[in-house]
Design a protein around this motif. Sequence first.
Motif, PDB file in Angstrom:
ATOM      1  N   ASN A  83       0.416  -1.269  -0.158  1.00  0.00           N
ATOM      2  CA  ASN A  83      -0.344   0.042   0.216  1.00  0.00           C
ATOM      3  C   ASN A  83       1.153   1.293  -0.113  1.00  0.00           C
ATOM      4  OD1 ASN A  83       0.487   0.868   2.765  1.00  0.00           O
ATOM      5  ND2 ASN A  83      -0.941  -1.132   3.025  1.00  0.00           N
ATOM      6  N   LEU A  84       0.288   1.786   0.225  1.00  0.00           N
ATOM      7  CA  LEU A  84       0.943   3.890   0.199  1.00  0.00           C
ATOM      8  C   LEU A  84       1.800   4.024   1.190  1.00  0.00           C
ATOM      9  CD1 LEU A  84      -1.185   6.514  -1.048  1.00  0.00           C
ATOM     10  CD2 LEU A  84       0.199   5.701  -2.661  1.00  0.00           C
ATOM     11  N   GLY A  85       1.958   2.895   2.560  1.00  0.00           N
ATOM     12  CA  GLY A  85       2.835   2.587   3.224  1.00  0.00           C
ATOM     13  C   GLY A  85       4.369   3.288   2.929  1.00  0.00           C
ATOM     14  N   ARG A  86       4.473   2.367   2.124  1.00  0.00           N
ATOM     15  CA  ARG A  86       5.665   1.981   1.349  1.00  0.00           C
ATOM     16  C   ARG A  86       6.650   2.981   0.906  1.00  0.00           C
ATOM     17  NH1 ARG A  86       4.464  -0.544  -4.560  1.00  0.00           N
ATOM     18  NH2 ARG A  86       6.827  -1.508  -4.476  1.00  0.00           N
ATOM     19  N   VAL A  87       5.770   3.747   0.659  1.00  0.00           N
ATOM     20  CA  VAL A  87       6.081   5.118  -0.135  1.00  0.00           C
ATOM     21  C   VAL A  87       6.212   6.782   0.955  1.00  0.00           C
ATOM     22  CG1 VAL A  87       6.067   7.112  -1.810  1.00  0.00           C
ATOM     23  CG2 VAL A  87       5.469   4.673  -2.268  1.00  0.00           C
ATOM     24  N   LEU A  88       5.154   6.162   2.127  1.00  0.00           N
ATOM     25  CA  LEU A  88       4.926   7.722   3.003  1.00  0.00           C
ATOM     26  C   LEU A  88       5.259   7.228   3.897  1.00  0.00           C
ATOM     27  CD1 LEU A  88       0.574   8.093   2.131  1.00  0.00           C
ATOM     28  CD2 LEU A  88       3.128   8.785   1.335  1.00  0.00           C
ATOM     29  N   PRO A 176       5.801  17.199  -7.467  1.00  0.00           N
ATOM     30  CA  PRO A 176       6.983  16.300  -8.016  1.00  0.00           C
ATOM     31  C   PRO A 176       6.952  15.038  -6.870  1.00  0.00           C
ATOM     32  CG  PRO A 176       8.275  18.133  -7.503  1.00  0.00           C
ATOM     33  CD  PRO A 176       6.601  18.629  -7.197  1.00  0.00           C
ATOM     34  N   MET A 177       6.704  14.895  -6.053  1.00  0.00           N
ATOM     35  CA  MET A 177       7.105  14.391  -4.980  1.00  0.00           C
ATOM     36  C   MET A 177       5.571  13.704  -4.601  1.00  0.00           C
ATOM     37  SD  MET A 177       8.688  14.487  -1.146  1.00  0.00           S
ATOM     38  CE  MET A 177       8.972  13.347   0.134  1.00  0.00           C
ATOM     39  N   VAL A 178       4.306  13.695  -5.250  1.00  0.00           N
ATOM     40  CA  VAL A 178       3.351  13.396  -5.175  1.00  0.00           C
ATOM     41  C   VAL A 178       2.760  12.402  -6.461  1.00  0.00           C
ATOM     42  CG1 VAL A 178       0.397  13.282  -5.392  1.00  0.00           C
ATOM     43  CG2 VAL A 178       2.650  14.889  -3.527  1.00  0.00           C
ATOM     44  N   THR A 179       3.916  12.812  -7.921  1.00  0.00           N
ATOM     45  CA  THR A 179       3.687  12.047  -8.920  1.00  0.00           C
ATOM     46  C   THR A 179       4.261  11.001  -8.937  1.00  0.00           C
ATOM     47  OG1 THR A 179       3.037  14.643  -9.970  1.00  0.00           O
ATOM     48  CG2 THR A 179       3.952  12.913 -11.157  1.00  0.00           C
ATOM     49  N   THR A 180       5.422  11.315  -8.235  1.00  0.00           N
ATOM     50  CA  THR A 180       6.786  10.477  -7.901  1.00  0.00           C
ATOM     51  C   THR A 180       5.933   9.209  -7.504  1.00  0.00           C
ATOM     52  OG1 THR A 180       8.506  11.712  -8.905  1.00  0.00           O
ATOM     53  CG2 THR A 180       9.094   9.394  -7.787  1.00  0.00           C
ATOM     54  N   ALA A 185       3.709   3.834  -5.776  1.00  0.00           N
ATOM     55  CA  ALA A 185       2.550   2.861  -5.417  1.00  0.00           C
ATOM     56  C   ALA A 185       2.747   1.963  -6.303  1.00  0.00           C
ATOM     57  CB  ALA A 185       1.919   3.582  -4.806  1.00  0.00           C
ATOM     58  N   THR A 186       1.980   1.992  -7.645  1.00  0.00           N
ATOM     59  CA  THR A 186       1.530   1.037  -8.714  1.00  0.00           C
ATOM     60  C   THR A 186       2.562   0.093  -9.138  1.00  0.00           C
ATOM     61  OG1 THR A 186       1.690   2.338  -9.831  1.00  0.00           O
ATOM     62  CG2 THR A 186      -0.169   3.026  -8.578  1.00  0.00           C
ATOM     63  N   ILE A 187       3.849   0.015  -8.878  1.00  0.00           N
ATOM     64  CA  ILE A 187       5.136  -1.046  -9.310  1.00  0.00           C
ATOM     65  C   ILE A 187       6.056  -1.152  -8.239  1.00  0.00           C
ATOM     66  CG2 ILE A 187       5.435   1.288 -11.176  1.00  0.00           C
ATOM     67  CD1 ILE A 187       7.887   1.501 -10.498  1.00  0.00           C
ATOM     68  N   PRO A 188       6.358  -3.164  -9.077  1.00  0.00           N
ATOM     69  CA  PRO A 188       6.884  -3.189  -7.628  1.00  0.00           C
ATOM     70  C   PRO A 188       7.827  -3.483  -7.673  1.00  0.00           C
ATOM     71  CG  PRO A 188       7.256  -4.844  -9.785  1.00  0.00           C
ATOM     72  CD  PRO A 188       6.000  -3.666  -9.875  1.00  0.00           C
ATOM     73  N   ASP A 189       8.893  -3.457  -6.242  1.00  0.00           N
ATOM     74  CA  ASP A 189      10.004  -3.684  -6.563  1.00  0.00           C
ATOM     75  C   ASP A 189      11.011  -4.096  -6.942  1.00  0.00           C
ATOM     76  OD1 ASP A 189       9.562  -0.888  -4.013  1.00  0.00           O
ATOM     77  OD2 ASP A 189       8.630  -2.866  -2.439  1.00  0.00           O
ATOM     78  N   SER A 419      -4.773   7.917 -15.910  1.00  0.00           N
ATOM     79  CA  SER A 419      -4.079   7.275 -15.097  1.00  0.00           C
ATOM     80  C   SER A 419      -2.882   8.644 -14.800  1.00  0.00           C
ATOM     81  CB  SER A 419      -3.420   6.102 -14.902  1.00  0.00           C
ATOM     82  OG  SER A 419      -3.342   5.784 -13.756  1.00  0.00           O
ATOM     83  N   ARG A 420      -2.625   8.437 -12.810  1.00  0.00           N
ATOM     84  CA  ARG A 420      -1.680   9.987 -12.601  1.00  0.00           C
ATOM     85  C   ARG A 420      -0.703   8.230 -11.644  1.00  0.00           C
ATOM     86  NH1 ARG A 420      -1.079  14.991 -12.202  1.00  0.00           N
ATOM     87  NH2 ARG A 420      -0.118  15.293 -10.773  1.00  0.00           N
ATOM     88  N   GLY A 421      -1.498   7.538 -11.766  1.00  0.00           N
ATOM     89  CA  GLY A 421      -0.712   6.826 -10.562  1.00  0.00           C
ATOM     90  C   GLY A 421      -1.512   5.927  -9.824  1.00  0.00           C
ATOM     91  N   VAL A 422      -1.841   6.586  -9.372  1.00  0.00           N
ATOM     92  CA  VAL A 422      -3.239   6.147  -7.572  1.00  0.00           C
ATOM     93  C   VAL A 422      -4.729   6.578  -8.259  1.00  0.00           C
ATOM     94  CG1 VAL A 422      -3.722   6.074  -5.407  1.00  0.00           C
ATOM     95  CG2 VAL A 422      -1.383   5.792  -6.043  1.00  0.00           C
ATOM     96  N   ALA A 423      -4.120   8.102  -9.120  1.00  0.00           N
ATOM     97  CA  ALA A 423      -5.420   8.774  -8.650  1.00  0.00           C
ATOM     98  C   ALA A 423      -5.381   8.623 -10.505  1.00  0.00           C
ATOM     99  CB  ALA A 423      -4.903  10.163  -8.229  1.00  0.00           C
ATOM    100  N   TYR A 424      -7.291   8.796 -11.511  1.00  0.00           N
ATOM    101  CA  TYR A 424      -7.474   9.118 -12.272  1.00  0.00           C
ATOM    102  C   TYR A 424      -7.574  11.191 -12.336  1.00  0.00           C
ATOM    103  CZ  TYR A 424      -7.498   4.568 -13.807  1.00  0.00           C
ATOM    104  OH  TYR A 424      -7.346   2.803 -14.047  1.00  0.00           O
TER     105      TYR A 424
END
Length: 438
Positions: A83-88, A176-180, A185-189, A419-424
């Motif tokens: 989830n987004l926790g891996r980013v935030l 830009p941080m939110v965009t990145t 958040a939508t791609i694997p490590d 799609s901006r990643g998480v949001a549309y």
Amino acid sequence: MTTGQISEVEPILPPRPRLPRVATGLGFALRRRQTMTQLTRRYGSTFTIGLPVFGDVVVVADPTLARQLFTTSTDRVANIRPNLGRVLGAGSMFSLDGAEHRRRRKLLTPPLHGKRIRYYEAVVAEEFAAEAVTWPTGRPFATLEPMMRITLNVILRTVFGARDADLDVLRQIIPPMVTTGSRLATIPDLPLTFGPLDPRRRFAAQRETYDRVVGSLIASARAEHDLAHRTDILALMILSRHEDGSAMTDAEIADELLTLLAAGHETTATTLAWAIERLQRHRRALDTLVAELDAGGSDYLTATITEIQRSRPVIDLAGRHVIDDLVELGPYRIPKGHNIMVSISLLHDDSRQFRDPERFDPERFVGTTAGPAWLPFGGGTRRCIGAAFAQMEMDVVLRALLRDFTIEPSTSPDERWHSRGVAYAPARGGRVVLHRRR
């Protein structure tokens, strides 16, 4: 039935398409909405798919099953993984589960609900006025980025309570941080690195700057003698205490503030851009709304915001991760390790839930509340904690916009989903032609 009894029962999963995981994954990554729509037409409102990032996933587009999932004990289902926790960060509510998540949510709820929100209405009005004075009239322009600036400035001011130079740094790095982060958040490590082009490297550099700036703001706030007189969210976080008397650490505050800054401005701004995109293409709804606002009413505005969120949900999925041996969901028994995703967009587009769902019609929500199939903020214990704040922002911005400007009706085709990643978001940024009202 107890957990011990369920563990002895065989799983029962919804139907699974006979497609390679890579094919399903590509469809999910590149054309998620279209892929989900095709799968539900063929397999019904509940099906199982394998995804590269999320593993085995049960997709739900049934309001009864969605409600059942959202009311399942947090001892049995946790937040979707990853989830987004891996980013935030580990201190973000997205990373917390069970009792820790409940404690943090209880701590952060007061600043974002109730009477305190009224203090922030003036901030929203001020930021709209400052941005709108720069808008062109008589020629088209995209509204998404201006709305992003409004909502970012609002959340910065409500979080930190000031317009210091440090906030200028955050204004530069947060978008830009939110965009990145949204993309990450939508791609694997991946084990490989791609040098300067690697988004993980770019995000790490942005996060380093963020931590330095926010760390300084936290330290300054802690050193203030009259912190109790401040009304911003940072001050409230520092002063808040859990039931055992413990306080949040600086690292937890930094992660949680990033969560508010990231999630608290992009989704609201995107919904506002969709509002402009929808209203200019539906003259009757636009005229009805303007007439109501000019007369001092509010019911149709509330219905319009509700319909915008139904017809153009910014977030299309809300999920949980099974941590119990088996979790019952309607006729199914979902085994440990599976993710369960509620498809918000499929529910909102279901003609069994909303008559003529392809039609933009605020009238459907006038004088009534949205039913259980309306889920723009998710549901259950993980329903968006900032939902009331976001609703307030949209109300204030749309009132001010339609008071100061006339929206020129448009006959151009609907803007595509992007799609901006998480949001549309609207693919062209919610382009519009405005004229100042006299």
